[in-house]
Design an enzyme around this catalytic site. Structure first.
Site, PDB file in Angstrom:
ATOM      1  N   LYS A   1      14.249  47.506  39.402  1.00 31.89           N
ATOM      2  CA  LYS A   1      14.074  47.336  40.852  1.00 31.89           C
ATOM      3  C   LYS A   1      15.365  46.895  41.516  1.00 31.89           C
ATOM      4  O   LYS A   1      16.088  46.100  40.947  1.00 31.89           O
ATOM      5  CB  LYS A   1      12.997  46.274  41.072  1.00 31.89           C
ATOM      6  CG  LYS A   1      12.859  45.778  42.469  1.00 31.89           C
ATOM      7  CD  LYS A   1      13.001  44.263  42.615  1.00 31.89           C
ATOM      8  CE  LYS A   1      14.410  43.756  42.439  1.00 31.89           C
ATOM      9  NZ  LYS A   1      14.641  42.384  42.907  1.00 31.89           N
ATOM     10  N   THR A   2      15.704  47.373  42.647  1.00 27.44           N
ATOM     11  CA  THR A   2      16.625  46.788  43.626  1.00 27.44           C
ATOM     12  C   THR A   2      17.007  47.840  44.648  1.00 27.44           C
ATOM     13  O   THR A   2      17.313  48.985  44.299  1.00 27.44           O
ATOM     14  CB  THR A   2      17.920  46.174  43.041  1.00 27.44           C
ATOM     15  OG1 THR A   2      18.710  45.707  44.136  1.00 27.44           O
ATOM     16  CG2 THR A   2      18.785  47.108  42.218  1.00 27.44           C
TER      17      THR A   2
ATOM     18  N   ASP B   1      19.636  47.767  46.146  1.00 22.09           N
ATOM     19  CA  ASP B   1      21.102  47.880  46.117  1.00 22.09           C
ATOM     20  C   ASP B   1      21.595  49.126  45.390  1.00 22.09           C
ATOM     21  O   ASP B   1      22.746  49.539  45.571  1.00 22.09           O
ATOM     22  CB  ASP B   1      21.726  46.648  45.448  1.00 22.09           C
ATOM     23  CG  ASP B   1      21.411  45.364  46.190  1.00 22.09           C
ATOM     24  OD1 ASP B   1      20.902  45.452  47.319  1.00 22.09           O
ATOM     25  OD2 ASP B   1      21.676  44.288  45.648  1.00 22.09           O
TER      26      ASP B   1
ATOM     27  N   GLY C   1      14.927  40.053  45.081  1.00 20.62           N
ATOM     28  CA  GLY C   1      14.723  40.555  46.444  1.00 20.62           C
ATOM     29  C   GLY C   1      13.660  41.646  46.498  1.00 20.62           C
ATOM     30  O   GLY C   1      13.478  42.408  45.549  1.00 20.62           O
TER      31      GLY C   1
ATOM     32  N   ARG D   1      13.557  33.842  42.966  1.00 18.01           N
ATOM     33  CA  ARG D   1      14.844  34.043  42.286  1.00 18.01           C
ATOM     34  C   ARG D   1      15.090  33.023  41.173  1.00 18.01           C
ATOM     35  O   ARG D   1      16.223  32.857  40.727  1.00 18.01           O
ATOM     36  CB  ARG D   1      15.991  33.996  43.304  1.00 18.01           C
ATOM     37  CG  ARG D   1      16.016  35.178  44.264  1.00 18.01           C
ATOM     38  CD  ARG D   1      17.364  35.303  44.938  1.00 18.01           C
ATOM     39  NE  ARG D   1      17.399  36.383  45.919  1.00 18.01           N
ATOM     40  CZ  ARG D   1      17.609  37.663  45.620  1.00 18.01           C
ATOM     41  NH1 ARG D   1      17.789  38.027  44.365  1.00 18.01           N
ATOM     42  NH2 ARG D   1      17.642  38.573  46.572  1.00 18.01           N
TER      43      ARG D   1
ATOM     44  N   ASP E   1      19.885  41.306  36.458  1.00 17.92           N
ATOM     45  CA  ASP E   1      19.775  39.973  35.852  1.00 17.92           C
ATOM     46  C   ASP E   1      18.386  39.753  35.257  1.00 17.92           C
ATOM     47  O   ASP E   1      18.260  39.251  34.140  1.00 17.92           O
ATOM     48  CB  ASP E   1      20.005  38.879  36.910  1.00 17.92           C
ATOM     49  CG  ASP E   1      21.476  38.603  37.095  1.00 17.92           C
ATOM     50  OD1 ASP E   1      22.287  39.110  36.287  1.00 17.92           O
ATOM     51  OD2 ASP E   1      21.826  37.892  38.058  1.00 17.92           O
TER      52      ASP E   1
ATOM     53  N   ARG F   1      13.713  46.342  53.342  1.00 19.65           N
ATOM     54  CA  ARG F   1      13.302  45.934  51.993  1.00 19.65           C
ATOM     55  C   ARG F   1      11.795  45.964  51.774  1.00 19.65           C
ATOM     56  O   ARG F   1      11.328  45.980  50.643  1.00 19.65           O
ATOM     57  CB  ARG F   1      13.814  44.524  51.682  1.00 19.65           C
ATOM     58  CG  ARG F   1      15.318  44.431  51.671  1.00 19.65           C
ATOM     59  CD  ARG F   1      15.814  43.248  50.902  1.00 19.65           C
ATOM     60  NE  ARG F   1      15.093  42.023  51.203  1.00 19.65           N
ATOM     61  CZ  ARG F   1      15.404  40.841  50.685  1.00 19.65           C
ATOM     62  NH1 ARG F   1      16.431  40.743  49.854  1.00 19.65           N
ATOM     63  NH2 ARG F   1      14.721  39.764  50.994  1.00 19.65           N
TER      64      ARG F   1
HETATM   65  P1  FBP Z   1      18.027  41.997  44.392  1.00 19.05           P
HETATM   66  O1  FBP Z   1      19.391  42.142  43.786  1.00 19.05           O
HETATM   67  O2  FBP Z   1      17.269  40.850  43.874  1.00 19.05           O
HETATM   68  O3  FBP Z   1      17.241  43.272  44.304  1.00 19.05           O
HETATM   69  O4  FBP Z   1      18.201  41.718  45.947  1.00 19.05           O
HETATM   70  C1  FBP Z   1      18.971  42.555  46.722  1.00 19.05           C
HETATM   71  C2  FBP Z   1      19.306  42.013  48.088  1.00 19.05           C
HETATM   72  O5  FBP Z   1      18.474  42.598  49.057  1.00 19.05           O
HETATM   73  C3  FBP Z   1      20.780  42.222  48.423  1.00 19.05           C
HETATM   74  O6  FBP Z   1      21.008  43.483  48.992  1.00 19.05           O
HETATM   75  C4  FBP Z   1      21.074  41.077  49.343  1.00 19.05           C
HETATM   76  O7  FBP Z   1      22.435  40.724  49.291  1.00 19.05           O
HETATM   77  C5  FBP Z   1      20.223  39.986  48.793  1.00 19.05           C
HETATM   78  O8  FBP Z   1      19.130  40.604  48.161  1.00 19.05           O
HETATM   79  C6  FBP Z   1      19.710  39.041  49.838  1.00 19.05           C
HETATM   80  O9  FBP Z   1      19.036  38.001  49.204  1.00 19.05           O
HETATM   81  P2  FBP Z   1      17.948  37.059  49.860  1.00 19.05           P
HETATM   82  O10 FBP Z   1      16.672  37.815  49.894  1.00 19.05           O
HETATM   83  O11 FBP Z   1      17.845  35.926  48.912  1.00 19.05           O
HETATM   84  O12 FBP Z   1      18.407  36.704  51.220  1.00 19.05           O
END
Ligand code: FBP
Length: 552
Positions: free
Chosen positions: A202-203, A205, A81, A145, A176, A429
């Site tokens: 990175k994240t 979250d 993400g 992903r 991951d 994001r």
């Molecule tokens: P990462 O764990 O890859 O950093 O992504 C975080 C996130 O933004 C989460 O908060 C959310 O649940 C998810 O990605 C949403 O995923 P997508 O972009 O595939 O809709």
């Protein structure tokens, strides 16, 4: 490219590096710390990573650069993400490589890990990279992903790297992706490929966090962006005085984002999944807790408020997890077909009633019909319920409304409850990175180049002491294996980086817990406003409240 005035102004921003990286490249040397051990399951991790396990933590400091002077060709990918600051990691990496030797080359593999497999790339040059300095998003090369985890994939990666003479890869990703970076580093070392692999944390979250990673990049900007919006909603609520706003915030399982937003905005309610699990709270208990606040405020004539709901909350409600497990079982394999052909919701409801245990059916019956139906509509590729798609903000407002109805009937509540719903996720994001994330990310990238130059592999680019001004930040590297343990994933034992949940004994949660009773009843809202990029340092260079409390 059409650019906004802010973007033009942000191009002029010079990200701050840690003091020790501010000397010329020729004056950066390595100080070795002690050998490392994984956080748990040492023997198993050591056996799985014979070539990369147990290496020393290292820190950069001022001194004579003793690295071998050779031309570097580096590849970089963005994985998972989006998170604000990713572009600056690449800019920092690029600038350090070029400062070391203008002949060094940086490849950007497009669309995430799949770019490495499909050999889809660009070669960065000044003109291209300058358009992305201090900007949000991952559009510089895109992200994806695809998981890079099998030996077959690694062999393709190595082949593609060899084709271009790439001698190091930088993987910018979450837990991951960095786990997979460590496995790839081990593969490359075991097969004597000469290819180094470095990870960057990175994240948005905030769950890639441990004693070595003080915070993942993107968390700062994303939570500031959400907090600005929540603050605006609070001010609207306090102006109109007629709505209760239920705001779900992204963050996957852990509640770090929700907690940080609560610390910044002081809403009436913020649920924390980890606490719900620890107290084994039921849906009805959670609804009752929120309704207490609604009723107490209504008694003061305030029929308005704000509640923050973390994205992953329902996973933490024990009875709800059991219900999800039973639904997954009920629809496993071909059983889903029997369900799908049923013509009406009534027929489907009867099927469900027949298949669930009494306890789970009681929980199911509590849910509003749209949520009940969601549980059977949205399935992941394995056929399981996609818990993250459940509109928990609507679920809880509906349960609170039911609770208040009962209070009204009992004569203990006479207010008015008009809920509104919001989901904040994608809004944050790709925001322009805050100064903190712009500086931190640039430093992570610059630092990654130094780790490559010194020949390290299987390391995470580590920048710490982050609650202090950037001058005092400490740059170095940590073997990724140090952060790993063995966990059961999809029926197999796997070496993985441990995901960090909110610590109920940690300073940020404790601060929140000390103040929330007052926030629940009073109107203690704080309106953080927009991220400030220019102005006094105490406004523009603030870290998150989480980091400030943890490092206080
Ligand atoms: P990462 O764990 O890859 O950093 O992504 C975080 C996130 O933004 C989460 O908060 C959310 O649940 C998810 O990605 C949403 O995923 P997508 O972009 O595939 O809709």
């Amino acid at each position: 490219m059409n650019i906004s005035p802010l973007q033009a102004a942000r191009y002029q921003y010079n990200p701050k590096l840690p003091g020790m990286l501010r000397h010329g490249i020729s004056e950066i040397c390595v100080r070795s710390g002690g050998a490392t051990e994984s956080v748990a399951d040492q023997d198993k991790i050591k056996a799985l990573f014979p070539n990369t396990y147990g290496k020393n933590e290292i820190v950069f400091e001022k001194g004579v650069n003793t690295s071998e002077n050779k031309k570097l060709t580096v590849g970089v990918i963005l994985s998972g993400g989006q998170a604000p600051g990713g572009h600056n990691v690449i800019c920092g990496l690029y600038d350090a490589l070029k400062a070391t030797n203008p002949a060094n080359v940086l490849y950007g593999f497009k669309g995430g890990p799949s770019g490495l497999l499909e050999d889809d790339y660009i070669i960065f040059g000044d003109e291209y990279i300058n358009q992305y300095r201090n900007t949000g998003g991952f559009d510089i090369i895109g992200s994806g992903r695809t998981k890079l985890e099998t030996e077959e994939q690694f062999a393709i990666v190595v082949e593609n790297c060899r084709k271009h003479g790439v001698n190091a890869l930088v993987i910018i990703g979450g837990d991951d992706s960095n786990t997979n970076a460590a496995v790839l580093a081990e593969y490359c070392a075991a097969h004597d490929t000469g290819i180094q692999v470095i990870g960057c944390p990175k994240t948005i979250d905030g769950d890639l966090k441990n004693e070595d990673i003080e915070c993942s990049f993107g968390f700062d900007t994303a939570t500031k962006t959400y907090s600005e919006i929540i603050g605006n909603i609070e001010r609207d609520a306090n102006s109109a005085k007629k709505y209760w706003h239920f705001v779900k915030v992204m963050g996957r399982s852990a509640s770090h984002v929700a907690l940080e937003c609560a610390l910044q905005t002081q809403p009436n309610i913020c649920l924390i999944g980890e606490e719900v699990a620890a107290k084994k709270m039921s849906l009805a208990e959670i609804a009752n807790y929120i309704a207490d606040s609604v009723a107490a405020r209504a008694a003061k004539g305030w029929n308005f408020g704000v509640a923050i709901i973390p994205e992953g909350i329902v996973e933490f409600v024990p009875e709800f997890s059991v219900l999800i497990a039973e639904i997954n079982e009920l629809l496993a394999g071909s059983k889903a077909d029997a369900f799908n052909v049923l013509p009406t919701w009534e027929d489907k409801y009867a099927f469900i009633e027949n298949g669930l245990t009494k306890q789970s059916m009681a929980v199911f019956a509590l849910l509003p019909q749209n949520i009940q139906q969601q549980l059977f509509l949205e399935r992941d590729p394995h056929g399981n319920v996609q818990v993250s798609l459940i509109e928990s903000e609507k679920l809880f407002s509906a349960l609170v409304a039911e609770n208040l109805k009962a209070r009204k009937a009992a004569g203990t509540y006479s207010g008015k409850f008009s809920p509104l719903h919001h989901f904040l996720g994608y809004e944050g994001r790709c925001a322009f990175p805050s100064n903190f994330d712009a500086d931190y990310c640039y430093s992570l990238g610059y630092n990654a180049a130094m780790l490559i130059q010194y020949g390290f592999t299987g390391y995470l680019s580590k920048v710490s002491n982050l609650s202090k001004p950037a001058e005092e930040w400490v740059a170095g590297g940590m073997p990724i294996t140090k952060m790993m343990n063995i966990e059961r994933r999809h029926g197999h034992d796997k070496p993985v980086i441990r995901k960090a949940l909110v610590e109920l004994e940690g300073a940020p949660f404790k601060y929140f817990a000390e103040h929330r009773d007052q926030w629940a009843v009073e109107t203690s809202f704080v309106y953080p406003g927009a991220i400030q990029y220019f102005g006094p340092s105490e406004v523009c260079d603030l870290t998150t409240r989480t980091l400030a409390l943890e490092k206080a």
